[in-house]
Design a protein around this motif. Structure first.
Motif, short mmCIF file in Angstrom:
data_model
loop_
_atom_site.label_atom_id
_atom_site.label_comp_id
_atom_site.label_asym_id
_atom_site.label_seq_id
_atom_site.Cartn_x
_atom_site.Cartn_y
_atom_site.Cartn_z
N LYS A 65 0.83 -1.22 0.00
CA LYS A 65 0.00 0.00 0.00
C LYS A 65 0.86 1.26 0.00
CE LYS A 65 -4.19 -1.63 2.23
NZ LYS A 65 -4.99 -1.53 3.46
N ALA A 66 2.08 1.16 -0.54
CA ALA A 66 2.98 2.31 -0.52
C ALA A 66 2.66 3.28 -1.65
CB ALA A 66 4.41 1.80 -0.65
N GLY A 72 9.64 2.00 -8.57
CA GLY A 72 8.77 2.06 -7.39
C GLY A 72 7.41 1.42 -7.66
N GLU A 73 6.77 1.81 -8.76
CA GLU A 73 5.43 1.28 -9.06
C GLU A 73 5.51 -0.23 -9.32
OE1 GLU A 73 2.84 2.86 -8.58
OE2 GLU A 73 3.46 4.96 -8.62
N ASP A 74 6.60 -0.65 -9.96
CA ASP A 74 6.78 -2.07 -10.25
C ASP A 74 6.90 -2.87 -8.94
OD1 ASP A 74 7.43 -4.34 -11.95
OD2 ASP A 74 9.45 -4.18 -11.11
N LEU A 100 3.46 -3.14 -7.22
CA LEU A 100 2.63 -4.11 -7.92
C LEU A 100 3.05 -5.55 -7.57
CD1 LEU A 100 0.34 -3.57 -9.94
CD2 LEU A 100 1.94 -4.14 -11.76
N ARG A 101 4.35 -5.78 -7.56
CA ARG A 101 4.83 -7.14 -7.26
C ARG A 101 4.57 -7.51 -5.80
NH1 ARG A 101 10.79 -6.96 -9.21
NH2 ARG A 101 10.86 -9.19 -8.86
N PHE A 102 4.67 -6.55 -4.89
CA PHE A 102 4.37 -6.86 -3.48
C PHE A 102 2.87 -7.09 -3.28
CE2 PHE A 102 8.70 -5.90 -2.31
CZ PHE A 102 8.90 -6.78 -1.25
N GLN A 103 2.03 -6.40 -4.07
CA GLN A 103 0.58 -6.63 -3.97
C GLN A 103 0.24 -8.07 -4.36
OE1 GLN A 103 -0.92 -3.45 -6.41
NE2 GLN A 103 -1.05 -2.03 -4.70
#
Lengths: 248, 251
Positions: free
Chosen positions: B106-107, B117-119, B122-125
């Motif tokens: 949720k960063a 950063g966005e990548d 997404l991968r942590f989600q």
């Protein structure tokens, strides 16, 4: 190097401590380096982290914690607390004021100065021993309990009342564990007995209220336990896990 | 769409990020926690994560209201990219990897390489728990059941009810990880995961098995007050001042 790493520690651990300490001095030019945690008591388990405190002449007041798997050629988990002088001065003058400052105060209080050319570390340890008289390594358990209670309060404030109750019960279980360790109670001693011995009858009353027991009879507890076991069987069946595996 | 974060906290966050970035530039800076999601309360801290390229140690810097001049407690983590990649490869299971999953899913990117950063977000989600978590939860369920049985045998009410709660909680975690691929470490995350993963009926069963159905604000307040009092007394008896709890409203 100054100060004495406990003789009881294995030689390899003592060499690692000296090595790490030298690297900290070289990198941070601190006022003092302390060995803290279990090793400061001469207790060493290979899986246990090494704990160090470096007090630095920095007026920012920002605290830093480093968690390393390897440092200065030593392959072992370690935690290095880098405490600014401003923090240490406030602690020695006024004592701790919250969880973070308690943990910092305890780390210094337990410390053995392994680099202390100006005697700053010895002085800090001496002053903090008046604020925390007993030399114990207990604040990590206290931290877990207090931060769990804090989580419960946050949930309450956000209107998640079932969540706050679930979490606060965990905080109460952690409180019992702290008492169990503090009085070195035997494994079979009940929570009621432990709290009664340590806190008195008022403590037992509070424990029961916090667990919601003040509104339950023994028959209701047994009935609830049966329901929980039925739930358990249902969950295990759904997950295709043999009941025997759990019941062993 | 996520709610807008509190502007004052966000400005304070940007100030710290810029200050820290100047002294030690990184690959990307994130704001995480309640300020990132906009769910701020009077107790909210500021949580920042810098991702660094070098495979050095993990470090955290803490700006506390005392002795620094900050008004809001601020935590600045520096996490090496190789460690994040390792967690992303293996899945999460332990306290550190689960904590990173909780923070980064949720960063929000604040500075640096926004594509990276966005990548990562997404991968942590999408990150799943490791299979080993099932074994861990099963073993904890066994231990909790052992304690519950012992308490029922000895007739100790506090340990029996506590044992029921613990056993239920462990089993629900087992179900959440096996059926919904959601692993939790902290209890506060358990109820959130249950709420978002279970259907209404099953969530009702969850609450009922944990004696949480129908808990009102007054019930919760009374229970928190009793727990606060008990914890305060325990702290005093071990020679620690209860001011460290810092939740004055339950005194």
């Amino acid at each position: 190097m100054s100060g004495q790493v406990p003789d009881r520690l294995p030689e390899s651990t003592r060499i690692s401590i000296e090595q790490v300490s030298r690297a900290i001095v070289e990198e941070l030019q601190p006022l003092t380096v302390l060995l803290t945690g279990p090793q400061a008591f001469g207790i060493d388990h290979p899986d246990e982290k090494l704990y160090f405190v470096a007090i630095v002449d920095d007026q920012s007041g920002v605290i830093e914690h480093r968690f390393a798997e390897t440092y200065a050629g030593v392959d072992r988990q370690m935690e290095i607390g880098i405490f600014p002088r401003k923090l240490v001065e406030k602690l020695t003058q006024e004592g701790y004021w919250d969880m973070v400052s308690l943990r910092a105060a305890e780390a210094i209080r337990l410390g053995i100065c392994i680099y202390d050319p100006r005697g700053y570390g010895e002085e800090a340890v001496g002053k903090l021993s008046k604020i925390i008289p007993e030399r114990r390594f207990i604040s990590s358990g206290i931290h877990r309990m207090v931060s769990t209670f804090d989580d419960a309060v946050s949930l309450y404030q956000r209107g998640d009342y079932p969540g706050s109750v679930l979490v606060v019960r965990e905080a109460v279980r952690l409180a019992i564990e702290i008492v169990r360790k503090t009085i070195n109670a035997p494994g079979e001693a009940s929570s009621d007995d432990i709290i009664s011995d340590f806190v008195g009858d008022k403590g037992v009353e509070l424990l029961h209220a916090a667990l919601g027991l003040d509104q339950m009879s023994w028959q209701e507890i047994e009935a609830h336990a049966k329901r929980v076991k039925d739930f358990a069987n249902g969950i295990l069946k759904e997950l295709n896990i043999s009941e025997d595996l759990l019941m062993e | 769409m996520a709610p807008t974060p509190n502007n004052a906290l966000l400005n304070r966050t940007r100030f710290i990020v810029d200050k820290e970035w100047r002294s030690r530039p990184s690959l990307v800076a994130f704001i995480t926690g309640s300020v990132a999601t906009g769910e701020v309360s009077s107790r909210s801290d500021i949580d920042i994560i810098f991702v660094v390229r070098e495979p050095t140690c993990v470090s955290y810097r803490y700006y506390m209201p005392e002795p620094t001049s900050t008004s809001v407690r601020t935590e600045v983590g520096r996490i090496p990219l190789p460690l994040l990649e390792q967690v992303l490869r293996r899945g999460y299971a332990d306290e550190i990897s689960t904590g990173l999953k909780e923070q980064l899913r949720k960063a929000r990117v604040l500075k640096g390489d926004s594509q990276l950063g966005e990548d990562l977000i997404l991968r942590f989600q999408k990150l799943k728990p490791r299979q080993s978590l099932l074994g861990q939860y099963l073993s904890r369920s066994q231990q909790a059941l052992g304690r519950l049985r012992e308490a029922l045998r000895t007739g100790d009410a506090a340990d029996a009810i506590s044992g029921c709660d613990e056993f239920s909680s462990r089993l629900w975690r087992l179900l959440l990880v096996a059926r919904h691929k959601v692993g939790v470490q902290k209890t506060k995350h358990e109820i959130r995961a249950a709420r978002s993963s279970l259907d209404e009926d099953t969530f009702g069963q969850y609450l009922s098995s944990l004696r949480l159905g129908g808990i009102t604000k007054d019930d919760a307040r009374r229970i928190l007050q009793s727990a606060h009092q008990l914890i305060s007394i325990v702290l005093q008896r071990i020679g620690i001042h209860a001011k460290i709890i810092g939740s004055g409203e339950f005194e």
